[in-house]
Design a protein around this motif. Structure first.
Motif, short mmCIF file in Angstrom:
data_model
loop_
_atom_site.label_atom_id
_atom_site.label_comp_id
_atom_site.label_asym_id
_atom_site.label_seq_id
_atom_site.Cartn_x
_atom_site.Cartn_y
_atom_site.Cartn_z
N ALA A 41 1.00 -1.30 -0.13
CA ALA A 41 0.09 0.06 -0.05
C ALA A 41 0.76 1.31 0.11
CB ALA A 41 -0.82 -0.06 0.96
N GLY A 42 0.30 2.39 -0.43
CA GLY A 42 1.25 3.67 -0.54
C GLY A 42 0.32 4.76 -0.25
N LEU A 43 1.02 5.72 0.07
CA LEU A 43 0.52 7.20 0.27
C LEU A 43 1.20 8.24 -0.73
CD1 LEU A 43 0.14 7.29 4.16
CD2 LEU A 43 -1.71 6.58 2.48
N CYS A 44 0.54 9.19 -1.43
CA CYS A 44 1.10 9.77 -2.32
C CYS A 44 1.44 11.19 -1.70
CB CYS A 44 0.03 10.38 -3.50
SG CYS A 44 -0.29 8.85 -4.32
N GLY A 45 2.77 11.49 -1.37
CA GLY A 45 3.16 12.67 -0.69
C GLY A 45 3.68 13.82 -1.58
N GLU A 46 4.38 14.66 -1.01
CA GLU A 46 4.70 15.95 -1.78
C GLU A 46 5.65 15.48 -2.94
OE1 GLU A 46 5.39 19.45 0.41
OE2 GLU A 46 4.22 18.69 1.98
N HIS A 47 5.62 16.26 -4.11
CA HIS A 47 6.49 16.37 -5.21
C HIS A 47 6.67 14.86 -5.72
CE1 HIS A 47 7.46 20.37 -4.06
NE2 HIS A 47 7.77 19.93 -2.63
N GLY A 48 5.77 14.00 -5.63
CA GLY A 48 5.67 12.70 -6.13
C GLY A 48 6.28 11.60 -5.02
N LEU A 49 6.82 12.06 -3.88
CA LEU A 49 7.43 11.01 -3.03
C LEU A 49 6.15 10.17 -2.56
CD1 LEU A 49 9.72 10.22 -1.56
CD2 LEU A 49 9.21 11.81 0.48
N LEU A 50 6.30 8.81 -2.60
CA LEU A 50 5.46 8.02 -2.28
C LEU A 50 6.20 7.50 -0.63
CD1 LEU A 50 3.34 5.84 -2.98
CD2 LEU A 50 4.89 4.24 -3.50
N ILE A 51 5.20 7.13 0.28
CA ILE A 51 5.56 6.43 1.14
C ILE A 51 4.82 4.98 1.00
CG2 ILE A 51 5.09 6.19 3.99
CD1 ILE A 51 5.01 9.02 3.90
N GLY A 52 5.54 3.91 1.15
CA GLY A 52 5.06 2.57 0.75
C GLY A 52 5.04 1.75 2.31
N PHE A 53 4.11 0.70 2.15
CA PHE A 53 4.23 -0.24 3.25
C PHE A 53 3.93 -1.68 2.58
CE2 PHE A 53 1.98 3.83 3.97
CZ PHE A 53 2.73 4.16 4.96
N GLN A 54 4.99 -2.31 2.90
CA GLN A 54 5.35 -3.68 2.26
C GLN A 54 4.98 -4.83 3.12
OE1 GLN A 54 8.65 -4.16 -0.46
NE2 GLN A 54 9.47 -4.99 1.27
N ARG A 55 4.03 -5.89 2.92
CA ARG A 55 3.95 -6.96 3.62
C ARG A 55 5.14 -7.76 3.48
NH1 ARG A 55 -0.39 -9.35 5.42
NH2 ARG A 55 -1.83 -8.22 4.02
N VAL A 56 5.61 -8.12 4.81
CA VAL A 56 6.49 -9.04 4.99
C VAL A 56 6.26 -10.20 6.10
CG1 VAL A 56 9.05 -9.50 6.30
CG2 VAL A 56 8.26 -7.27 4.85
#
Length: 123
Positions: A41-56
């Protein structure tokens, strides 16, 4: 000619990407990435920066300040009011560890997956 790189994403390992994205969405107001799913899953941040969350599988949360399972990095968020931000984030599911190295300037919290992050009084 030098290679230029632009930071495009910061990705956190976790057991439940959608749940952790929901926590950070509530905390930051960022918009969910339209292709988010149960594995990433991801969140769209400023200037195209993505904060991602990866299942492990078999995810082990960092232990802060204990280094049994060390933190690899942490996020810092500027806020106007530390007490207000802390209270809001605790209501959203963050946890405040007992060890606070400089509580007057910043607060260390952990997200629902155990990642340490800081809220910092903006000056």
């Amino acid at each position: 000619m030098s290679l230029q790189m632009k930071l495009s994403a910061i990705t956190l390992d976790c057991p439940d990407p959608l749940a952790l994205a929901a926590f950070y969405q509530e905390a930051t107001g960022l918009e969910p990435h339209p292709k988010s799913d149960a594995d990433f899953a991801g969140l769209c941040g400023e200037h195209g920066l993505l904060i991602g969350f990866q299942r492990v599988d078999d995810y082990r949360a960092p232990r802060w300040p204990d280094q049994t399972v060390p933190q690899q990095f942490h996020l810092d968020f500027d806020v106007d009011d530390l007490d207000e931000a802390e209270a809001r984030l605790l209501r959203l599911g963050a946890v405040k560890p007992d060890h606070q190295p400089n509580e007057a300037r910043w607060r260390v919290l952990t997200d629902p997956a155990g990642h340490p992050f800081c809220v910092v009084r903006g000056d």
